[in-house]
Design a protein around this motif. Structure first.
Motif, PDB file in Angstrom:
ATOM      1  N   ILE A  98       0.834  -1.200   0.000  1.00 18.52           N
ATOM      2  CA  ILE A  98       0.000   0.000   0.000  1.00 18.52           C
ATOM      3  C   ILE A  98       0.872   1.254   0.000  1.00 18.52           C
ATOM      4  O   ILE A  98       0.575   2.235  -0.682  1.00 18.52           O
ATOM      5  N   PHE A 238      -9.125   4.101  -8.984  1.00 22.03           N
ATOM      6  CA  PHE A 238      -9.737   3.514  -7.792  1.00 22.03           C
ATOM      7  C   PHE A 238     -11.069   2.852  -8.129  1.00 22.03           C
ATOM      8  O   PHE A 238     -11.409   1.809  -7.567  1.00 22.03           O
ATOM      9  N   ILE A 245     -12.788  -5.866  -7.618  1.00 24.59           N
ATOM     10  CA  ILE A 245     -13.327  -6.583  -6.456  1.00 24.59           C
ATOM     11  C   ILE A 245     -14.752  -7.052  -6.747  1.00 24.59           C
ATOM     12  O   ILE A 245     -15.121  -8.193  -6.493  1.00 24.59           O
ATOM     13  N   TYR A 290     -19.342   3.909  -5.626  1.00 20.90           N
ATOM     14  CA  TYR A 290     -18.555   3.742  -4.402  1.00 20.90           C
ATOM     15  C   TYR A 290     -19.359   3.000  -3.342  1.00 20.90           C
ATOM     16  O   TYR A 290     -18.864   2.073  -2.700  1.00 20.90           O
ATOM     17  N   LEU A 291     -20.601   3.435  -3.154  1.00 20.23           N
ATOM     18  CA  LEU A 291     -21.422   2.794  -2.125  1.00 20.23           C
ATOM     19  C   LEU A 291     -21.694   1.336  -2.480  1.00 20.23           C
ATOM     20  O   LEU A 291     -21.636   0.453  -1.616  1.00 20.23           O
ATOM     21  N   ILE A 294     -18.831  -0.870  -1.546  1.00 19.19           N
ATOM     22  CA  ILE A 294     -18.785  -1.166  -0.110  1.00 19.19           C
ATOM     23  C   ILE A 294     -19.817  -2.233   0.227  1.00 19.19           C
ATOM     24  O   ILE A 294     -19.524  -3.209   0.932  1.00 19.19           O
ATOM     25  N   LEU A 297     -18.694  -5.552  -0.999  1.00 17.96           N
ATOM     26  CA  LEU A 297     -17.601  -6.061  -0.169  1.00 17.96           C
ATOM     27  C   LEU A 297     -18.131  -6.657   1.125  1.00 17.96           C
ATOM     28  O   LEU A 297     -17.680  -7.700   1.580  1.00 17.96           O
ATOM     29  N   VAL A 298     -19.095  -5.963   1.719  1.00 16.18           N
ATOM     30  CA  VAL A 298     -19.617  -6.402   3.010  1.00 16.18           C
ATOM     31  C   VAL A 298     -20.532  -7.608   2.838  1.00 16.18           C
ATOM     32  O   VAL A 298     -20.426  -8.605   3.555  1.00 16.18           O
ATOM     33  N   LYS A 303     -14.282 -13.044   2.691  1.00 20.74           N
ATOM     34  CA  LYS A 303     -12.846 -12.797   2.628  1.00 20.74           C
ATOM     35  C   LYS A 303     -12.162 -13.791   1.692  1.00 20.74           C
ATOM     36  O   LYS A 303     -11.139 -13.517   1.110  1.00 20.74           O
TER      37      LYS A 303
ATOM     38  N   PHE B  76      -2.199   3.448  11.854  1.00 19.47           N
ATOM     39  CA  PHE B  76      -1.086   2.625  11.373  1.00 19.47           C
ATOM     40  C   PHE B  76      -0.460   1.832  12.518  1.00 19.47           C
ATOM     41  O   PHE B  76      -0.066   0.691  12.351  1.00 19.47           O
ATOM     42  N   PHE B  81      -4.290   0.663   7.630  1.00 26.50           N
ATOM     43  CA  PHE B  81      -3.834   1.672   6.689  1.00 26.50           C
ATOM     44  C   PHE B  81      -5.019   2.578   6.374  1.00 26.50           C
ATOM     45  O   PHE B  81      -5.837   2.270   5.522  1.00 26.50           O
ATOM     46  N   ILE B  83      -6.225   5.018   4.494  1.00 28.07           N
ATOM     47  CA  ILE B  83      -5.956   5.811   3.294  1.00 28.07           C
ATOM     48  C   ILE B  83      -7.062   6.842   3.094  1.00 28.07           C
ATOM     49  O   ILE B  83      -7.036   7.660   2.190  1.00 28.07           O
ATOM     50  N   LEU B 133     -16.867  -1.770   9.686  1.00 31.38           N
ATOM     51  CA  LEU B 133     -16.980  -2.842   8.692  1.00 31.38           C
ATOM     52  C   LEU B 133     -15.796  -3.803   8.783  1.00 31.38           C
ATOM     53  O   LEU B 133     -15.935  -5.010   8.614  1.00 31.38           O
ATOM     54  N   GLY B 138     -14.859  -8.005   8.454  1.00 29.93           N
ATOM     55  CA  GLY B 138     -13.547  -8.314   7.893  1.00 29.93           C
ATOM     56  C   GLY B 138     -13.277  -7.632   6.567  1.00 29.93           C
ATOM     57  O   GLY B 138     -12.418  -8.044   5.795  1.00 29.93           O
ATOM     58  N   THR B 139     -14.016  -6.545   6.270  1.00 25.50           N
ATOM     59  CA  THR B 139     -13.853  -5.841   4.999  1.00 25.50           C
ATOM     60  C   THR B 139     -12.569  -5.014   5.016  1.00 25.50           C
ATOM     61  O   THR B 139     -12.282  -4.370   6.014  1.00 25.50           O
ATOM     62  N   VAL B 142      -8.780  -0.504   3.596  1.00 17.96           N
ATOM     63  CA  VAL B 142      -8.172   0.294   2.528  1.00 17.96           C
ATOM     64  C   VAL B 142      -9.202   0.573   1.434  1.00 17.96           C
ATOM     65  O   VAL B 142      -9.432   1.725   1.051  1.00 17.96           O
ATOM     66  N   ILE B 143      -9.863  -0.501   0.957  1.00 27.31           N
ATOM     67  CA  ILE B 143     -10.825  -0.319  -0.127  1.00 27.31           C
ATOM     68  C   ILE B 143     -12.011   0.515   0.346  1.00 27.31           C
ATOM     69  O   ILE B 143     -12.441   1.453  -0.341  1.00 27.31           O
ATOM     70  N   VAL B 144     -12.529   0.216   1.541  1.00 24.18           N
ATOM     71  CA  VAL B 144     -13.687   0.971   2.024  1.00 24.18           C
ATOM     72  C   VAL B 144     -13.331   2.444   2.165  1.00 24.18           C
ATOM     73  O   VAL B 144     -14.088   3.317   1.748  1.00 24.18           O
ATOM     74  N   ILE B 146     -11.058   4.124   0.540  1.00 28.14           N
ATOM     75  CA  ILE B 146     -10.914   4.742  -0.789  1.00 28.14           C
ATOM     76  C   ILE B 146     -12.297   5.112  -1.325  1.00 28.14           C
ATOM     77  O   ILE B 146     -12.515   6.222  -1.825  1.00 28.14           O
ATOM     78  N   MET B 147     -13.250   4.190  -1.171  1.00 20.93           N
ATOM     79  CA  MET B 147     -14.608   4.459  -1.659  1.00 20.93           C
ATOM     80  C   MET B 147     -15.231   5.627  -0.879  1.00 20.93           C
ATOM     81  O   MET B 147     -15.903   6.484  -1.444  1.00 20.93           O
ATOM     82  N   LEU B 148     -14.979   5.658   0.438  1.00 27.03           N
ATOM     83  CA  LEU B 148     -15.532   6.746   1.251  1.00 27.03           C
ATOM     84  C   LEU B 148     -14.879   8.083   0.897  1.00 27.03           C
ATOM     85  O   LEU B 148     -15.516   9.133   0.987  1.00 27.03           O
TER      86      LEU B 148
END
Lengths: 318, 363
Positions: A98, A238, A245, A290-291, A294, A297-298, A303, B76, B81, B83, B133, B138-139, B142-144, B146-148
């Motif tokens: 990262i 992004f 994903i 974006y939403l 998320i 993902l959730v 995982k 950190f 992370f 971001i 989350l 377990g989300t 980093v990705i969440v 970035i989206m936020l």
């Protein structure tokens, strides 16, 4: 507007906005399948966009109508070069993936604008002489109804992306190289005991992501922005990660997700022409990709879907 | 990742070497394009220190970076992370300005506390979404985040255009009661925008240090970061610590955004991209190796670079983007510190064998 022309408008503008996302998201898929997280895709797109714009301006007279396609290659090549930084840092120098990606995202816009100023004396290149424009796919556009909707006055780069997606699926799941690449992302130790060169596979993954990410940036510059400046790439890298994903690291799913995000992005711009959609406030269309990511993902992806050793440094045994 | 080193000197070696290599890389790049690096660096650094105004501006920039840097460092240390610092800072900025515009008649001390407090809280809540989350689903944070980040960017621009102004691209300036300026401070620095935020930053640096090293909560956060499983067996709640560290991280970022917004601009305008203080804050935290005092000094360095960059085009003909390239190069070497450590260890090993052989000779 009648129904047919509305559908045609939706399809063609979705594809136009999807094209950069498809290629970049596929690039991310190769990198992550080899176990290397590449959030530097955004930066790689910036470099690809920059290079293609410079190429376009320099060689428009030489290549004429083929210029954008040659620019696409140029963008891909600079993407490969730029992704070497990420590969060396994460694979050999054991840097956090990262952090290295963040460095690329910090460096690329600065470097792109620095070079643009050094070459053109201004922060933007100005309009490009030859853009992708709209093309009709040979013969397919003559099919009744389907032809005009999907293949007439549409985005050439998007169909290029779709072909690359099918090719990527074949490479990842049907070839020896693909199997090796995936095994390195899942269990590098086991792969190494079987004689697979782990570092070589990881380098391939990252460099392919550079190639495709650079091409994605080149499409953004030559088909959508039609110039290079600091705002040419603003988050597409992004969104491409989100598509990767969303598509569960499978090239065909990734392509579908990228087209969907292209659709969502285009709605924010053409939504005013479409019944029902025009009543939804633009803000919802803008934040939807974006939403949704998320939520997916959730809710949808456990995982276990990601490559098992994603983001972990692998230290070669001697 | 960044490992804790033994001696102070040893741990200073990585950032110092990284800074050197970063500047060296910039110099090589400038030479390659026919610029004079000595002149460029002179313009960038000397010009800032020649005038109190630009020293003030550099410290003002450092103020915002200190907050965002501390915010990133806190998460950190817990192993996350964050971001999303940039988005959290933006959320803090827009909400602080919103409060300041909504209650212009409150007394100054009350309005400032309220605005900064709301900015802090909104940043904290925004970051907590990613923490929550991560803790329960377990989300990937980093990705969440970035989206936020992009959600925050779009929502902020929407609010500015539709709620905080009448279809404009900028809000009105906040009133005198939300002014963070200090008369003597601006007189001292010839009307720079340096403000009371700088002192808040210093206080927060000290509080951060006390929290992380002297309190149980701070200890738990560090323990989770060092070994999540061990701290779980020791009875610490992983979920609680994940959410707490993201909450505090976002709080610092939100406060940074609020201080930056009220102190530097006094309004908010539509943004083309995420604010620089976010990603530069991450850079500052990585260079400071997570130490609050290290972060403070890194912020000042980057503040000088950010402000000094403006002198390069006129005085040396070098595009001001050079400063950001140098910053990125510095962080590259911090991240890839394996290469620096490799040479340090190799030298140390050589010394050791050299001294042991000489000892052997004595016997």
């Amino acid at each position: 507007m009648n129904a047919l022309s509305i559908i045609q408008l939706i399809v063609s503008s979705s594809l136009i906005y999807a094209a950069p996302l498809i290629l970049t998201a596929l690039g991310g898929t190769f990198s992550e399948r080899s176990g290397v997280v590449n959030i530097g895709l955004e930066g790689i797109m910036v470099m690809g966009a920059f290079m293609s714009a410079v190429f376009n301006i320099q060689f428009a007279a030489t290549f004429g109508g083929w210029t954008p396609w040659m620019g696409l290659l140029a963008g891909g090549l600079i993407g490969v070069l730029f992704s070497i930084i990420h590969a060396v840092a994460t694979i050999n120098l054991r840097a956090d993936h990262i952090i290295s990606g963040t460095v690329i995202n910090l460096a690329a816009p600065a470097l792109g604008v620095f070079l643009t100023r050094a070459i053109f004396g201004a922060a933007q290149t100005g309009p490009l002489p030859e853009s992708f424009g709209r093309t009709s796919i040979f013969l397919l556009d003559r099919i009744p109804i389907i032809g005009p909707i999907f293949f007439e006055n549409t985005s050439g780069p998007a169909y290029f992306g779709i072909v690359v997606a099918i090719l990527s699926w074949f490479i990842l799941f049907k070839t020896r190289f693909g199997l090796r690449l995936r095994s390195v992302g899942e269990h590098p130790h086991a792969a190494e005991t079987l004689g697979i060169k782990v570092y070589l596979m990881k380098y391939s993954g990252v460099l392919i992501s550079g190639l495709l990410g650079g091409m994605g940036g080149a499409i953004q510059a030559q088909a959508i922005s039609n110039e290079f400046g600091i705002l040419t790439i603003a988050g597409q890298g992004f969104i491409a990660m989100a598509a990767m994903i969303f598509g569960k690291w499978n090239p065909l799913g990734v392509m579908g997700a990228a087209i969907f995000f292209g659709f969502a992005q285009s709605l924010a711009r053409i939504g005013t022409y479409i019944p029902i959609i025009q009543n939804i406030p633009t803000i919802w269309l803008l934040v939807m990709p974006y939403l949704l990511t998320i939520i997916v993902l959730v809710g949808v992806i456990g995982k276990s879907e990601a490559p098992a050793r994603l983001g972990q440094t692998y230290i070669k045994t001697k | 990742m960044i490992r804790q080193s033994k001696g102070l000197l040893n741990s200073l070696l990585v950032p110092v070497m990284s800074i050197l290599f970063g500047f060296l890389f910039g110099a090589v790049l400038m030479l390659a394009f026919g610029y004079n690096p000595v002149e460029a660096y002179r313009a960038m650094i000397v010009s800032v220190f020649q005038s109190p105004y630009f020293i003030g501006e550099a410290l003002r920039q450092a103020t915002a970076l200190t907050f965002t840097g501390l915010g990133f460092a806190l998460a950190f240390q817990a192993g996350f992370f964050n971001i999303g610092i940039a988005g959290q800072a933006l959320a803090g900025w827009v909400s602080a300005v919103w409060v300041a515009l909504a209650f212009p008649d409150l007394p100054r001390i009350l309005l400032l506390t309220l605005s900064l407090g709301v900015g802090l809280l909104v940043g904290a809540i925004w970051a907590s979404i990613a923490g929550f989350l991560r803790a329960y689903f377990g989300t990937s944070e980093v990705i969440v985040s970035i989206m936020l980040n992009y959600t925050a960017l779009q929502v902020t621009n929407f609010l500015i255009r539709n709620v905080l102004s009448e279809a404009g691209n900028t809000t009105a300036r906040v009133g005198e009661n939300a002014n963070m300026g200090f008369q003597w401070l601006s007189t001292l620095t010839q009307n720079s925008r340096l403000n009371v935020g700088f002192f808040i930053a210093i206080i927060v640096v000290i509080l951060y240090w006390v929290f992380m090293t002297k309190t149980t909560a701070g200890f738990e956060i560090r323990a989770v970061g060092l070994n999540a499983s061990a701290s779980k067996y020791a009875g610490m709640s992983a979920e609680k610590n994940i959410i707490l560290s993201m909450f505090l991280s976002g709080a610092l970022a939100g406060l940074g955004g609020a201080v930056h917004g009220l102190g530097t601009f006094g309004n908010i305008f539509t943004q083309g991209g995420l604010p620089d203080i976010g990603f530069n804050g991450i850079a500052v935290a990585l260079l400071g190796l997570g130490n609050p005092f290290g972060i403070f000094f890194s912020s000042i360095l980057f503040g000088v670079l950010n402000i000094g960059a403006g002198f390069m085009p006129n005085q040396a003909g070098v595009p001001d983007e050079m400063a950001n390239i140098v910053i990125a190069a510095i962080i590259f070497f911090v991240g890839a510190n394996y290469i620096i450590r490799y040479f340090i260890d190799k030298r140390a090993a050589k010394k050791q064998t050299a001294s042991s052989t000489s000892q052997g000779g004595d016997v």
